[in-house]
Design a protein around this motif. Structure first.
Motif, PDB file in Angstrom:
ATOM      1  N   TRP A   1       0.812  -1.208   0.000  1.00 44.70           N
ATOM      2  CA  TRP A   1       0.000   0.000   0.000  1.00 44.70           C
ATOM      3  C   TRP A   1       0.852   1.267   0.000  1.00 44.70           C
ATOM      4  CZ3 TRP A   1       0.993   2.313   4.819  1.00 44.70           C
ATOM      5  CH2 TRP A   1       1.425   1.434   5.829  1.00 44.70           C
ATOM      6  N   THR A   2       0.182   2.363  -0.351  1.00 42.29           N
ATOM      7  CA  THR A   2       0.767   3.698  -0.328  1.00 42.29           C
ATOM      8  C   THR A   2      -0.063   4.562   0.612  1.00 42.29           C
ATOM      9  OG1 THR A   2       1.563   3.546  -2.605  1.00 42.29           O
ATOM     10  CG2 THR A   2       1.283   5.756  -1.705  1.00 42.29           C
ATOM     11  N   ALA A   3       0.587   5.411   1.384  1.00 41.83           N
ATOM     12  CA  ALA A   3      -0.144   6.295   2.295  1.00 41.83           C
ATOM     13  C   ALA A   3       0.571   7.632   2.407  1.00 41.83           C
ATOM     14  CB  ALA A   3      -0.295   5.654   3.674  1.00 41.83           C
ATOM     15  N   GLY A   4      -0.156   8.619   2.869  1.00 37.06           N
ATOM     16  CA  GLY A   4       0.389   9.947   3.107  1.00 37.06           C
ATOM     17  C   GLY A   4      -0.527  10.691   4.063  1.00 37.06           C
ATOM     18  N   VAL A   5      -0.094  11.866   4.497  1.00 39.48           N
ATOM     19  CA  VAL A   5      -0.891  12.668   5.424  1.00 39.48           C
ATOM     20  C   VAL A   5      -1.035  14.075   4.863  1.00 39.48           C
ATOM     21  CG1 VAL A   5      -1.112  13.551   7.775  1.00 39.48           C
ATOM     22  CG2 VAL A   5       0.007  11.344   7.378  1.00 39.48           C
ATOM     23  N   ILE A   6      -2.276  14.558   4.823  1.00 41.42           N
ATOM     24  CA  ILE A   6      -2.531  15.944   4.455  1.00 41.42           C
ATOM     25  C   ILE A   6      -3.125  16.660   5.663  1.00 41.42           C
ATOM     26  CG2 ILE A   6      -2.728  15.545   1.977  1.00 41.42           C
ATOM     27  CD1 ILE A   6      -5.734  15.356   2.255  1.00 41.42           C
ATOM     28  N   ILE A   7      -2.986  17.978   5.712  1.00 39.81           N
ATOM     29  CA  ILE A   7      -3.349  18.732   6.909  1.00 39.81           C
ATOM     30  C   ILE A   7      -4.148  19.977   6.552  1.00 39.81           C
ATOM     31  CG2 ILE A   7      -1.139  19.971   6.848  1.00 39.81           C
ATOM     32  CD1 ILE A   7      -1.215  20.100   9.892  1.00 39.81           C
ATOM     33  N   ALA A   8      -5.097  20.311   7.407  1.00 33.88           N
ATOM     34  CA  ALA A   8      -5.872  21.555   7.272  1.00 33.88           C
ATOM     35  C   ALA A   8      -5.753  22.349   8.567  1.00 33.88           C
ATOM     36  CB  ALA A   8      -7.339  21.248   6.982  1.00 33.88           C
ATOM     37  N   THR A   9      -5.536  23.651   8.450  1.00 29.00           N
ATOM     38  CA  THR A   9      -5.424  24.501   9.630  1.00 29.00           C
ATOM     39  C   THR A   9      -6.689  25.327   9.862  1.00 29.00           C
ATOM     40  OG1 THR A   9      -4.354  26.205   8.276  1.00 29.00           O
ATOM     41  CG2 THR A   9      -2.919  24.666   9.455  1.00 29.00           C
ATOM     42  N   THR A  10      -7.663  25.202   8.977  1.00 24.40           N
ATOM     43  CA  THR A  10      -8.944  25.873   9.184  1.00 24.40           C
ATOM     44  C   THR A  10      -9.737  25.136  10.256  1.00 24.40           C
ATOM     45  OG1 THR A  10      -9.967  24.570   7.422  1.00 24.40           O
ATOM     46  CG2 THR A  10      -9.037  26.696   6.807  1.00 24.40           C
ATOM     47  N   GLN A  11     -10.600  25.841  10.955  1.00 27.52           N
ATOM     48  CA  GLN A  11     -11.377  25.240  12.036  1.00 27.52           C
ATOM     49  C   GLN A  11     -12.354  24.183  11.532  1.00 27.52           C
ATOM     50  OE1 GLN A  11      -9.457  26.172  14.908  1.00 27.52           O
ATOM     51  NE2 GLN A  11     -11.498  26.019  15.776  1.00 27.52           N
ATOM     52  N   ASP A  12     -12.880  24.390  10.336  1.00 30.08           N
ATOM     53  CA  ASP A  12     -13.887  23.476   9.805  1.00 30.08           C
ATOM     54  C   ASP A  12     -13.604  23.183   8.332  1.00 30.08           C
ATOM     55  OD1 ASP A  12     -16.111  21.967   9.290  1.00 30.08           O
ATOM     56  OD2 ASP A  12     -17.556  23.614   9.420  1.00 30.08           O
ATOM     57  N   PRO A  13     -12.594  22.359   8.052  1.00 32.96           N
ATOM     58  CA  PRO A  13     -12.288  22.038   6.652  1.00 32.96           C
ATOM     59  C   PRO A  13     -13.430  21.239   6.026  1.00 32.96           C
ATOM     60  CG  PRO A  13     -11.052  20.618   8.130  1.00 32.96           C
ATOM     61  CD  PRO A  13     -11.726  21.636   8.991  1.00 32.96           C
ATOM     62  N   THR A  14     -13.878  21.665   4.858  1.00 28.25           N
ATOM     63  CA  THR A  14     -15.036  21.035   4.229  1.00 28.25           C
ATOM     64  C   THR A  14     -14.720  20.347   2.918  1.00 28.25           C
ATOM     65  OG1 THR A  14     -15.608  23.142   3.174  1.00 28.25           O
ATOM     66  CG2 THR A  14     -16.654  22.655   5.299  1.00 28.25           C
ATOM     67  N   SER A  15     -13.491  20.511   2.415  1.00 29.29           N
ATOM     68  CA  SER A  15     -13.132  19.865   1.154  1.00 29.29           C
ATOM     69  C   SER A  15     -11.633  19.639   1.115  1.00 29.29           C
ATOM     70  CB  SER A  15     -13.556  20.737  -0.035  1.00 29.29           C
ATOM     71  OG  SER A  15     -12.706  21.851  -0.170  1.00 29.29           O
ATOM     72  N   PHE A  16     -11.193  18.877   0.124  1.00 23.01           N
ATOM     73  CA  PHE A  16      -9.767  18.607  -0.035  1.00 23.01           C
ATOM     74  C   PHE A  16      -8.988  19.883  -0.338  1.00 23.01           C
ATOM     75  CE2 PHE A  16     -11.616  14.399  -1.053  1.00 23.01           C
ATOM     76  CZ  PHE A  16     -10.910  13.629  -0.138  1.00 23.01           C
ATOM     77  N   ASN A  17      -9.652  20.914  -0.832  1.00 28.03           N
ATOM     78  CA  ASN A  17      -8.977  22.185  -1.132  1.00 28.03           C
ATOM     79  C   ASN A  17      -8.453  22.860   0.125  1.00 28.03           C
ATOM     80  OD1 ASN A  17      -9.505  21.943  -3.877  1.00 28.03           O
ATOM     81  ND2 ASN A  17     -11.476  22.996  -3.732  1.00 28.03           N
ATOM     82  N   ASN A  18      -8.970  22.476   1.297  1.00 27.17           N
ATOM     83  CA  ASN A  18      -8.507  23.056   2.558  1.00 27.17           C
ATOM     84  C   ASN A  18      -7.232  22.396   3.076  1.00 27.17           C
ATOM     85  OD1 ASN A  18     -11.962  23.085   3.400  1.00 27.17           O
ATOM     86  ND2 ASN A  18     -10.773  24.903   2.856  1.00 27.17           N
ATOM     87  N   PHE A  19      -6.751  21.359   2.405  1.00 28.73           N
ATOM     88  CA  PHE A  19      -5.639  20.567   2.911  1.00 28.73           C
ATOM     89  C   PHE A  19      -4.373  20.759   2.080  1.00 28.73           C
ATOM     90  CE2 PHE A  19      -9.267  18.537   4.769  1.00 28.73           C
ATOM     91  CZ  PHE A  19      -8.830  17.926   5.922  1.00 28.73           C
ATOM     92  N   THR A  20      -3.237  20.657   2.768  1.00 27.55           N
ATOM     93  CA  THR A  20      -1.931  20.618   2.114  1.00 27.55           C
ATOM     94  C   THR A  20      -1.168  19.397   2.652  1.00 27.55           C
ATOM     95  OG1 THR A  20      -0.949  22.042   3.816  1.00 27.55           O
ATOM     96  CG2 THR A  20      -1.793  23.117   1.828  1.00 27.55           C
ATOM     97  N   GLN A  21      -0.075  19.055   2.003  1.00 23.39           N
ATOM     98  CA  GLN A  21       0.665  17.860   2.396  1.00 23.39           C
ATOM     99  C   GLN A  21       1.420  18.068   3.696  1.00 23.39           C
ATOM    100  OE1 GLN A  21       4.202  16.427   0.161  1.00 23.39           O
ATOM    101  NE2 GLN A  21       2.902  14.678  -0.335  1.00 23.39           N
ATOM    102  N   ALA A  22       1.293  17.093   4.604  1.00 21.94           N
ATOM    103  CA  ALA A  22       2.016  17.139   5.876  1.00 21.94           C
ATOM    104  C   ALA A  22       3.068  16.061   5.976  1.00 21.94           C
ATOM    105  CB  ALA A  22       1.037  16.996   7.042  1.00 21.94           C
ATOM    106  N   LYS A  23       2.920  14.993   5.178  1.00 21.77           N
ATOM    107  CA  LYS A  23       3.911  13.923   5.146  1.00 21.77           C
ATOM    108  C   LYS A  23       3.946  13.357   3.739  1.00 21.77           C
ATOM    109  CE  LYS A  23       5.338   9.554   7.274  1.00 21.77           C
ATOM    110  NZ  LYS A  23       6.672  10.093   7.672  1.00 21.77           N
ATOM    111  N   PRO A  24       5.136  13.286   3.139  1.00 21.04           N
ATOM    112  CA  PRO A  24       5.239  12.742   1.779  1.00 21.04           C
ATOM    113  C   PRO A  24       4.672  11.329   1.696  1.00 21.04           C
ATOM    114  CG  PRO A  24       7.289  13.796   2.424  1.00 21.04           C
ATOM    115  CD  PRO A  24       6.442  13.732   3.655  1.00 21.04           C
TER     116      PRO A  24
END
Length: 208
Positions: free
Chosen positions: A69-92
């Motif tokens: 498998w492949t995995a990664g972590v994305i992160i949002a700093t907004t209080q209420d993220p509602t879509s993938f557009n609110n996220f950026t990469q936190a772990k390759p």
């Protein structure tokens, strides 16, 4: 013949329906298998009680039901993220081999996208997982702490030491393309299914 066809269908279902479960930090809600291919496993609002998580030197644990498998972590700093557009990469994105529980380092000081995070800040992380049959997602809502230490009863150990990136899933290269790695894993799973089909069909034909 029907018995062999039934065996084939069960084998294919076992490959297609495999999932993963975030163990630590606690996910937004109870694991829902049918919703895991959707944003945050179908939970679209943050948990009312966020988990405390270390600002540096943390890790997350998860159970994989896929052999590769492949995995990664994305992160949002907004209080209420509602879509993938609110996220950026936190772990390759990284690749692992094996089923069972895995402990993956998550040090926010290691990624330029997360070095500005601060003590007391609320964030949401989303684990992106692909075992070759499509992306799966689970979220955890956290409050960062520079003084918090993950409790000793949260075990950090891996089901296997065999992996393409090391037994802890640490990635030292540039962020990889999810699409390319998913495609590679998809070919592996497809090849395994094809081999399984021919193997079972061959046994069925020998029975006649």
């Amino acid at each position: 013949m029907q018995r062999y066809l039934a065996l084939l269908m069960l084998a294919l279902a076992a490959v297609v329906n495999a999932h993963f479960q975030l163990q630590y930090p606690p996910p937004r809600g109870v694991f829902v298998e049918d919703n895991e291919p959707t944003f945050c496993d179908g939970y679209n609002t943050p948990a009312s009680n966020r988990s405390i998580f270390p600002l540096t030197g943390g890790f997350f644990t998860m159970n994989s039901e896929h052999p590769q498998w492949t995995a990664g972590v994305i992160i949002a700093t907004t209080q209420d993220p509602t879509s993938f557009n609110n996220f950026t990469q936190a772990k390759p994105f990284f690749q692992e081999t094996g089923e069972g529980i895995f402990c993956i380092p998550l040090n926010f000081a290691d990624n330029s996208n997360t070095t500005s995070l601060q003590d007391g800040q609320n964030i949401t992380i989303q684990i992106v997982f692909d075992g070759g049959d499509g992306n799966l997602y689970q979220c955890a809502d956290l409050t960062l702490s520079s003084s918090f230490t993950i409790p000793s009863n949260v075990t950090c150990s891996n089901a296997t030491a065999s992996s393409t990136t090391g037994s802890t899933g640490t990635s030292t290269g540039a962020p990889a393309s999810t699409t390319s790695k998913s495609a590679a894993l998809g070919k592996t799973v497809s090849a395994a299914i094809t081999g399984l089909v021919f193997s079972i069909c061959g046994v069925a034909m020998m029975a006649f």
